[in-house]
Write an enzyme that holds these catalytic residues in place. Structure first.
Site, PDB file in Angstrom:
ATOM      1  N   SER A  26      -6.639   9.299 -12.037  1.00  0.00           N
ATOM      2  CA  SER A  26      -5.398   8.769 -11.484  1.00  0.00           C
ATOM      3  C   SER A  26      -5.418   7.249 -11.608  1.00  0.00           C
ATOM      4  CB  SER A  26      -5.215   9.204 -10.026  1.00  0.00           C
ATOM      5  OG  SER A  26      -3.904   8.923  -9.569  1.00  0.00           O
ATOM      6  N   ASN A  27      -4.622   6.568 -10.803  1.00  0.00           N
ATOM      7  CA  ASN A  27      -4.592   5.115 -10.810  1.00  0.00           C
ATOM      8  C   ASN A  27      -4.227   4.618  -9.417  1.00  0.00           C
ATOM      9  OD1 ASN A  27      -1.542   4.735 -10.694  1.00  0.00           O
ATOM     10  ND2 ASN A  27      -1.761   5.999 -12.551  1.00  0.00           N
ATOM     11  N   ALA A  28      -4.167   3.305  -9.250  1.00  0.00           N
ATOM     12  CA  ALA A  28      -4.023   2.712  -7.921  1.00  0.00           C
ATOM     13  C   ALA A  28      -2.574   2.455  -7.513  1.00  0.00           C
ATOM     14  CB  ALA A  28      -4.809   1.408  -7.855  1.00  0.00           C
ATOM     15  N   SER A  29      -1.613   3.013  -8.221  1.00  0.00           N
ATOM     16  CA  SER A  29      -0.210   2.769  -7.874  1.00  0.00           C
ATOM     17  C   SER A  29       0.086   3.231  -6.447  1.00  0.00           C
ATOM     18  CB  SER A  29       0.712   3.511  -8.841  1.00  0.00           C
ATOM     19  OG  SER A  29       2.060   3.438  -8.407  1.00  0.00           O
ATOM     20  N   ALA A  93       3.662   5.428 -12.328  1.00  0.00           N
ATOM     21  CA  ALA A  93       2.476   5.091 -13.115  1.00  0.00           C
ATOM     22  C   ALA A  93       1.810   6.399 -13.530  1.00  0.00           C
ATOM     23  CB  ALA A  93       1.526   4.227 -12.296  1.00  0.00           C
TER      24      ALA A  93
END
Length: 213
Positions: A26-29, A93
């Protein structure tokens, strides 16, 4: 001038791609920019269908909220909704890669290095762009290198009417600095400040420049 009410599809937040039953890419959005855009659109008198990945912030009162987790789920939900919308703002994102073969259960530690084979996920906004017809499409490009070149490339590859260029520093921040690039490949507007303020400016720009009839 009276603003014509629209039904706007907005994507927000990250997506997750599971490696096994407990771990994921995943990502930090945080989803904040997309949620502020939803709030600003509602305040401007529009209807909003908000398709959101996993976030911890509450949805604006009055929007239709559709919660998803994976990129495929986000695309499936957006495809269903887009045909009844006037345009889409793609701030999500989206996770660009998924594991080729998801492992059942939990991958056990062995003390050795492991290799994960990744494949690209579906490009949600590009797919919607191919289906847009007379609807408008605004994308977001979060870039760290060759920012302008990559933003313009995405403007065309995703068939956007305009794309919003912002930087990695926007992730997790309460503020944002954005450039709006239209089909001329020129920066036609810049906005900075709290994300809520930037969102209101972007909705006003959409109403003035790319909203149809």
């Amino acid at each position: 001038m009276r603003t014509i009410s629209m039904r706007i599809l907005i994507t927000a937040g990250p997506t997750r791609e599971y490696l096994d039953d407990v771990r994921y890419l995943s990502n930090a959005s945080s989803g904040q920019m997309g949620y502020e855009l939803a709030r600003a659109a509602l305040e401007a008198g529009h209807e909003v269908a908000l398709v959101s990945g996993p976030v911890t912030i509450p949805a604006p009162e009055g929007c239709e909220l559709y919660q998803v987790e994976t990129t495929d789920e986000m695309y499936s939900q957006c495809e269903q909704l887009f045909k009844d919308c006037d345009g889409v703002i793609g701030t999500a994102a989206v996770c660009d890669y998924r594991i080729k073969t998801r492992k059942p259960g939990k991958i056990a530690k062995t003390g050795e290095a492991i290799t994960l084979e990744l494949v690209e996920t579906i490009d949600v906004l590009a797919e919607l762009g191919t289906q847009k017809g007379d609807r408008w499409v605004m994308g977001f490009a979060l870039e760290s290198q060759d920012a302008r070149f990559n933003a313009v490339r995405k403007l065309y590859s995703k068939k956007c009417d305009a794309i919003v260029l912002n930087r990695v520093s926007a992730i997790g921040s309460a503020d944002n600095f954005v450039e709006v690039i239209d089909q001329s490949q020129e920066t036609v507007a810049t906005y900075s400040g709290p994300k809520a303020s930037v969102a209101r400016e972007l909705i006003a720009w959409i109403q003035a420049h790319i909203a149809r009839g």
